[in-house]
Structures are given as structure tokens and as C-alpha cells.
Design a protein around this motif. Structure first.
Motif: not given
Length: 325
Positions: A103-109, A134-138
């Protein structure tokens, strides 16, 4: 009458090889098989409907069904399936010890709408209460390329998704500490090379995945098989013929794994792996058909809706051609 000639695009699996070498043939159909990596097949089928029959992303197909604009009819043959807990990677200094820590993390896909990502996000939401918002996606290429979405995205505003520039890659950002986690179909090079900066979120993923299956009965299906809608309408019997042939080909592949005369695959303890798999799943561990896989098909129908890929939940009974088992 001459056999109906159809092109069939799929990858070189043990469960499709009997169709390729002629050991199995669909009744009344002559297949012209095009052996392609799944990503190439999906793009060419979704963009141009290039083949009459093809392997296809289950999430893309389900989302198109939910949008009411699906030019394909599927049969319940699970050509590719794999648990995806092993595909979630975290920076070792990001303080992520449990799924809830995302939660609240920067997550790549690299692909928002890929079936693997849909199942990963669904598992995080339903098992651990960690929702996509809940996450910040890149989103961008893992190493050097930028993959466009397989189907257009129209996500809710609550989803924070940024697209990488042409000069950025997910691994570069991860190594620089600009990402905290990766949900990746492909193994990151950093992980393969043994970098101390990266680890799996679930180091004991095999045990976690077995527990997940026992609790949910979900064995994630990545790819199904579809016929173009025009082919199905012209030859409605073809779907069942193709399905029956795929079942026979799968039976040959699975049965050949348990053979102590000569190991079919280059795995020293292949027999032990088969026996362990049977203990977890039963003897029918790679099943086709709707009823045998209903929990999985129900899950993908829910997930595409919850994750903004479909305007509605797609029911399992909607997914396949009439008359499928």
C-alpha cells in the motif's frame, strides 16, 4: 466432403505438439498451424483477426466479452496456466515484507491488461485486501521496449497509472530506487543476475501457491483458444471438433510425463514432480472444460470488472461456445 481448412496460431507446447505432428487431428478439419510466441499471436489476432483459430489472452477475451465487442468465440482449453505469486518482486530496502506493505508503494508493470497481472492484482485484493488503487503504478518496458496495451484502457480515475517515457525502463527505475516493486511476467534481469537489491515478495511461493489453490480452487489460466466469430457462425460444429482435438493432445502430453523408461523432459526428478502435483490437484491436474475450472473462470470474470477492464462482471457461463463441457 473435403475437410474444412483453418489456420491455427499457437505456441509450441507439449499439449499442442500432437496437433503439429499429426498424432491428433480434429474431425472434419485440416489445421494449418502457425507456431508463434503468444505475444505475437495476441497482437495479430486482436489487431487484425489474422487467424481463423488462435491462442488468446484470457483476460483480453473476457474483457472484450464484458464490453460487448468481442469478435471471437472461445473453447475452454487452458493452453497456458501458471500461478503468479512468484512474479511479484520487491526492493529489499523498501520495507515490503508482506503483501499489505505494498500500500502506497510505487509499482512497475509492463502490461496492465495481461492475464498474469489481472490474476496477481485479483489475488492481492481478495487474499490480502490490497486493491489496485492502493498503489501508484508505472507501466513500460522491462528492459528496452515499451509494450502498448493489448486492448485500449479506460481505467477509473482512482487508479494512479503513469506511462514511462521512451528513454525509461522498469528495471532502470527499480535499480535506481524509483520503484518499490515489480509485477512482472518475465523474470527481471536483476533477479536472474542475483542482485541483492531485488527479492520475491513470496520467497516460499510454491507453498503459498499450493495453499492458495486448496483454499480457492483457482489454478490461474493465462490463455484460451478462440475461433473468429465469422468462422464459428459459418461452421458452428467446428468449435467442438477443435476442443475435442485439444483434449486428446493434452492427454497425450500429460500421460507421457509419467514414464520411468525415458524422461520426457530434462528434469531429473520429473516423476517426483508429477507425483507431488497429483497429491495437490488429483490425477486431473491440467484440466480443460468449464465445469472443471469454474472457480478460475468466475475469478477472471470478477477481476476484469474490479480492475476497470470491463464495465460488468462476466459470468463463467458466458465465456464459451454453446455445448462445451
Amino acid at each position: 466432403m473435403a475437410d474444412l481448412k483453418l489456420t491455427f496460431a499457437c505456441w509450441d507446447y507439449d499439449r499442442t505438439r500432437p496437433l503439429m505432428d499429426g498424432r491428433v487431428k480434429p474431425d472434419g478439419i485440416e489445421l494449418d498451424i502457425k507456431v508463434l510466441r503468444p505475444r505475437d499471436t495476441f497482437r495479430r489476432m486482436l489487431d487484425d483477426k489474422e487467424f481463423e483459430v488462435s491462442e488468446l489472452s484470457l483476460a483480453s477475451y473476457t474483457a472484450l466479452k464484458g464490453r460487448g465487442r468481442c469478435p471471437f468465440v472461445a473453447v475452454p482449453a487452458a493452453l497456458s496456466r501458471i500461478f503468479r505469486h512468484s512474479c511479484i518482486y520487491v526492493r529489499t530496502d523498501a520495507g515490503i515484507k508482506r503483501p499489505e506493505d505494498l500500500r502506497g508503494k510505487r509499482v512497475g508493470t509492463s502490461q496492465w491488461s495481461a492475464t498474469a497481472l489481472v490474476f496477481m492484482r485479483g489475488m492481492l485484493a481478495h487474499d490480502y485486501g490490497v486493491k489496485s488503487e492502493d498503489m501508484h503504478w508505472f507501466m513500460g518496458g522491462l528492459n528496452s521496449f515499451v509494450e502498448p496495451p493489448l486492448i485500449p484502457l479506460d481505467l477509473p480515475s482512482s487508479i494512479k497509472l503513469d506511462f514511462l517515457s521512451a528513454k525509461q525502463t522498469l528495471e532502470q527505475m527499480f535499480e535506481a530506487g524509483e520503484l518499490d516493486a515489480l509485477l512482472s511476467i518475465y523474470m527481471p534481469k536483476l533477479f536472474v543476475d542475483g542482485s541483492p537489491a531485488i527479492a520475491r515478495l513470496f520467497p516460499n511461493y510454491k507453498q503459498v501457491e499450493q495453499d492458495y489453490y486448496r483454499r480457492t480452487r483457482i489454478f490461474p489460466i493465462m490463455h484460451t483458444v478462440v475461433l473468429r466469430e465469422d468462422v464459428h457462425h459459418a461452421h458452428p460444429w467446428a468449435a467442438r471438433s477443435i476442443y475435442n482435438a485439444l483434449v486428446k493432445a493434452r492427454e497425450i502430453a500429460v500421460d507421457s510425463l509419467y514414464d520411468s523408461d525415458a524422461l520426457r523432459l530434462a528434469l531429473p526428478w520429473l516423476l517426483d514432480h508429477v507425483e507431488e502435483t497429483r497429491r495437490v490437484f488429483g490425477s486431473e491436474f491440467w484440466t480443460y472444460g468449464l465445469e472443471q475450472n469454474r472457480p478460475t473462470y468466475e475469478a477472471i470474470g470478477r477481476y476484469v470488472y474490479e480492475q476497470g477492464l470491463s464495465p460488468r462482471v462476466v459470468k463463467a457461463d458466458e465465456l464459451f461456445a454453446p455445448g462445451m463441457p
